[in-house]
Design a protein around this motif. Structure first.
Motif, PDB file in Angstrom:
ATOM      1  N   VAL A 135       0.740  -1.133  -0.069  1.00 24.94           N
ATOM      2  CA  VAL A 135      -0.069   0.034   0.212  1.00 24.94           C
ATOM      3  C   VAL A 135       0.779   1.353   0.069  1.00 24.94           C
ATOM      4  CG1 VAL A 135      -1.622   1.456   1.366  1.00 24.94           C
ATOM      5  CG2 VAL A 135      -1.899  -1.022   1.101  1.00 24.94           C
ATOM      6  N   ARG A 136       2.008   1.230   0.830  1.00 26.19           N
ATOM      7  CA  ARG A 136       2.919   2.399   0.697  1.00 26.19           C
ATOM      8  C   ARG A 136       3.681   2.577  -0.472  1.00 26.19           C
ATOM      9  NH1 ARG A 136       8.088   2.494   3.320  1.00 26.19           N
ATOM     10  NH2 ARG A 136       7.223   0.703   4.731  1.00 26.19           N
ATOM     11  N   ARG A 137       3.860   1.532  -1.314  1.00 23.88           N
ATOM     12  CA  ARG A 137       4.591   1.684  -2.467  1.00 23.88           C
ATOM     13  C   ARG A 137       3.578   2.147  -3.447  1.00 23.88           C
ATOM     14  NH1 ARG A 137       8.249  -3.358  -2.942  1.00 23.88           N
ATOM     15  NH2 ARG A 137       9.520  -3.341  -0.889  1.00 23.88           N
ATOM     16  N   LEU A 138       2.387   1.609  -3.659  1.00 22.18           N
ATOM     17  CA  LEU A 138       1.457   2.056  -4.363  1.00 22.18           C
ATOM     18  C   LEU A 138       1.103   3.388  -4.238  1.00 22.18           C
ATOM     19  CD1 LEU A 138      -0.875  -0.937  -4.393  1.00 22.18           C
ATOM     20  CD2 LEU A 138       0.316  -0.379  -6.479  1.00 22.18           C
ATOM     21  N   LEU A 139       0.993   4.070  -2.940  1.00 28.36           N
ATOM     22  CA  LEU A 139       0.611   5.302  -2.801  1.00 28.36           C
ATOM     23  C   LEU A 139       1.610   6.349  -3.289  1.00 28.36           C
ATOM     24  CD1 LEU A 139      -1.916   6.862  -1.528  1.00 28.36           C
ATOM     25  CD2 LEU A 139      -0.685   6.659   0.560  1.00 28.36           C
ATOM     26  N   CYS A 140       3.008   5.815  -3.053  1.00 29.02           N
ATOM     27  CA  CYS A 140       3.847   6.695  -3.428  1.00 29.02           C
ATOM     28  C   CYS A 140       4.201   6.653  -4.719  1.00 29.02           C
ATOM     29  CB  CYS A 140       5.297   6.156  -2.817  1.00 29.02           C
ATOM     30  SG  CYS A 140       5.591   6.206  -1.421  1.00 29.02           S
ATOM     31  N   GLY A 141       3.528   5.799  -5.532  1.00 28.85           N
ATOM     32  CA  GLY A 141       3.560   5.934  -7.048  1.00 28.85           C
ATOM     33  C   GLY A 141       2.517   6.604  -7.480  1.00 28.85           C
ATOM     34  N   ILE A 142       1.414   6.815  -6.931  1.00 30.10           N
ATOM     35  CA  ILE A 142       0.294   7.915  -7.132  1.00 30.10           C
ATOM     36  C   ILE A 142       1.033   9.065  -6.776  1.00 30.10           C
ATOM     37  CG2 ILE A 142      -1.644   8.696  -6.288  1.00 30.10           C
ATOM     38  CD1 ILE A 142      -2.726   5.627  -5.816  1.00 30.10           C
ATOM     39  N   GLU A 143       1.666   9.516  -5.799  1.00 37.77           N
ATOM     40  CA  GLU A 143       2.034  10.628  -5.427  1.00 37.77           C
ATOM     41  C   GLU A 143       2.978  11.149  -6.549  1.00 37.77           C
ATOM     42  OE1 GLU A 143       5.461  13.199  -4.418  1.00 37.77           O
ATOM     43  OE2 GLU A 143       5.812  10.983  -4.479  1.00 37.77           O
ATOM     44  N   HIS A 144       3.786  10.171  -7.077  1.00 33.62           N
ATOM     45  CA  HIS A 144       4.902  10.478  -8.345  1.00 33.62           C
ATOM     46  C   HIS A 144       3.932  10.873  -9.630  1.00 33.62           C
ATOM     47  CE1 HIS A 144       8.296  10.717 -11.039  1.00 33.62           C
ATOM     48  NE2 HIS A 144       7.783   9.582 -11.243  1.00 33.62           N
ATOM     49  N   ALA A 145       3.007   9.998  -9.685  1.00 28.44           N
ATOM     50  CA  ALA A 145       2.115  10.339 -11.001  1.00 28.44           C
ATOM     51  C   ALA A 145       1.297  11.595 -10.785  1.00 28.44           C
ATOM     52  CB  ALA A 145       1.023   9.271 -11.231  1.00 28.44           C
ATOM     53  N   VAL A 146       0.729  12.106  -9.654  1.00 28.12           N
ATOM     54  CA  VAL A 146       0.007  13.350  -9.520  1.00 28.12           C
ATOM     55  C   VAL A 146       1.217  14.411  -9.564  1.00 28.12           C
ATOM     56  CG1 VAL A 146      -1.130  14.924  -7.968  1.00 28.12           C
ATOM     57  CG2 VAL A 146      -1.433  12.369  -8.099  1.00 28.12           C
ATOM     58  N   ARG A 147       2.364  14.385  -8.901  1.00 34.36           N
ATOM     59  CA  ARG A 147       3.276  15.413  -9.173  1.00 34.36           C
ATOM     60  C   ARG A 147       3.871  15.472 -10.480  1.00 34.36           C
ATOM     61  NH1 ARG A 147       5.430  17.744  -4.900  1.00 34.36           N
ATOM     62  NH2 ARG A 147       4.914  15.906  -3.467  1.00 34.36           N
ATOM     63  N   SER A 148       4.081  14.572 -11.140  1.00 34.75           N
ATOM     64  CA  SER A 148       5.132  14.488 -12.574  1.00 34.75           C
ATOM     65  C   SER A 148       3.902  14.766 -13.698  1.00 34.75           C
ATOM     66  CB  SER A 148       5.857  13.247 -12.726  1.00 34.75           C
ATOM     67  OG  SER A 148       4.798  12.243 -12.820  1.00 34.75           O
ATOM     68  N   GLY A 149       2.483  14.573 -13.569  1.00 30.74           N
ATOM     69  CA  GLY A 149       1.678  14.264 -14.759  1.00 30.74           C
ATOM     70  C   GLY A 149       1.244  15.746 -15.034  1.00 30.74           C
ATOM     71  N   GLY A 150       1.734  16.832 -14.307  1.00 35.17           N
ATOM     72  CA  GLY A 150       1.425  18.271 -14.327  1.00 35.17           C
ATOM     73  C   GLY A 150      -0.279  18.541 -14.077  1.00 35.17           C
ATOM     74  N   ASN A 151      -1.036  17.601 -13.715  1.00 41.30           N
ATOM     75  CA  ASN A 151      -2.577  17.591 -13.589  1.00 41.30           C
ATOM     76  C   ASN A 151      -2.602  18.354 -12.281  1.00 41.30           C
ATOM     77  OD1 ASN A 151      -2.570  16.170 -15.784  1.00 41.30           O
ATOM     78  ND2 ASN A 151      -2.704  14.101 -14.916  1.00 41.30           N
ATOM     79  N   GLY A 152      -1.713  18.267 -11.193  1.00 37.06           N
ATOM     80  CA  GLY A 152      -2.255  18.856  -9.950  1.00 37.06           C
ATOM     81  C   GLY A 152      -2.918  17.670  -9.039  1.00 37.06           C
ATOM     82  N   PRO A 153      -3.250  18.471  -7.926  1.00 34.20           N
ATOM     83  CA  PRO A 153      -3.918  17.639  -7.005  1.00 34.20           C
ATOM     84  C   PRO A 153      -5.395  17.533  -7.397  1.00 34.20           C
ATOM     85  CG  PRO A 153      -2.820  19.623  -5.899  1.00 34.20           C
ATOM     86  CD  PRO A 153      -2.649  19.792  -7.417  1.00 34.20           C
TER      87      PRO A 153
END
Length: 171
Positions: A135-153
């Motif tokens: 769960v922690r790893r998946l959540l870190c992946g989502i954090e990276h996706a949100v941060r790098s996607g330029g889509n914002g929160p």
């Protein structure tokens, strides 16, 4: 040294160069490196309070009457804080820690999340093969996706819904 580092962060500088912190704190570089052998160790010290709050939130989620609702709340809490603080996110995703306190907090977090996952599994809300570290790893992946996607929160809830759907047992 920590105060200077916090001032650097408040001013928008998250580079946390240890040499610059020594200069601004009026101490020798060796003093800084004795306390913080690398930048990650400094991030750990700066993130200790936030990590403690995360552990408390995980414990509250584990005691939630509705385990799935508690899990969703915990995931949202963690992701929002990781998006606000890149240092906290780096500590959260790191496989190794410099400080024993960080390792202890991560172990407490994992115990609370494991308890929460056990309750959610017993109710049939999540799949049986998911562990706290997953769960922690998946959540870190989502954090990276949100941060790098330029889509914002604003994409946070969409990604959290996808994660929760993926945690459900196969149909």
């Amino acid at each position: 040294m920590l105060q200077v580092a916090r001032e650097q962060l408040a001013a928008g500088d998250d580079s946390l160069q240890l040499n610059a912190i020594a200069r601004l704190a009026g101490v020798g570089v060796g003093t800084v490196y004795r306390h913080f052998p690398n930048r990650h160790a400094l991030w750990e010290a700066l993130s200790a309070d936030r990590f403690q709050k995360l552990v408390e939130e995980a414990q509250a989620a584990a005691d939630d009457e509705d385990a799935l609702a508690g899990l969703h709340r915990l995931l949202r809490f963690t992701l929002v804080h990781a998006l606000r603080d890149t240092g906290f996110a780096a500590v959260l995703e790191s496989a190794s820690d410099n400080e024993p306190q960080t390792s202890e907090l991560k172990a407490e977090l994992d115990r609370s999340v494991a308890h929460l996952l056990d309750r959610a599994r017993r109710s049939g809300a999540i799949r049986r093969d998911v562990e706290a570290d997953d769960v922690r790893r998946l959540l870190c992946g989502i954090e990276h996706a949100v941060r790098s996607g330029g889509n914002g929160p604003e994409r946070t809830e969409v990604y959290l819904d996808i994660l929760l759907e993926g945690l459900r047992p196969p149909r």
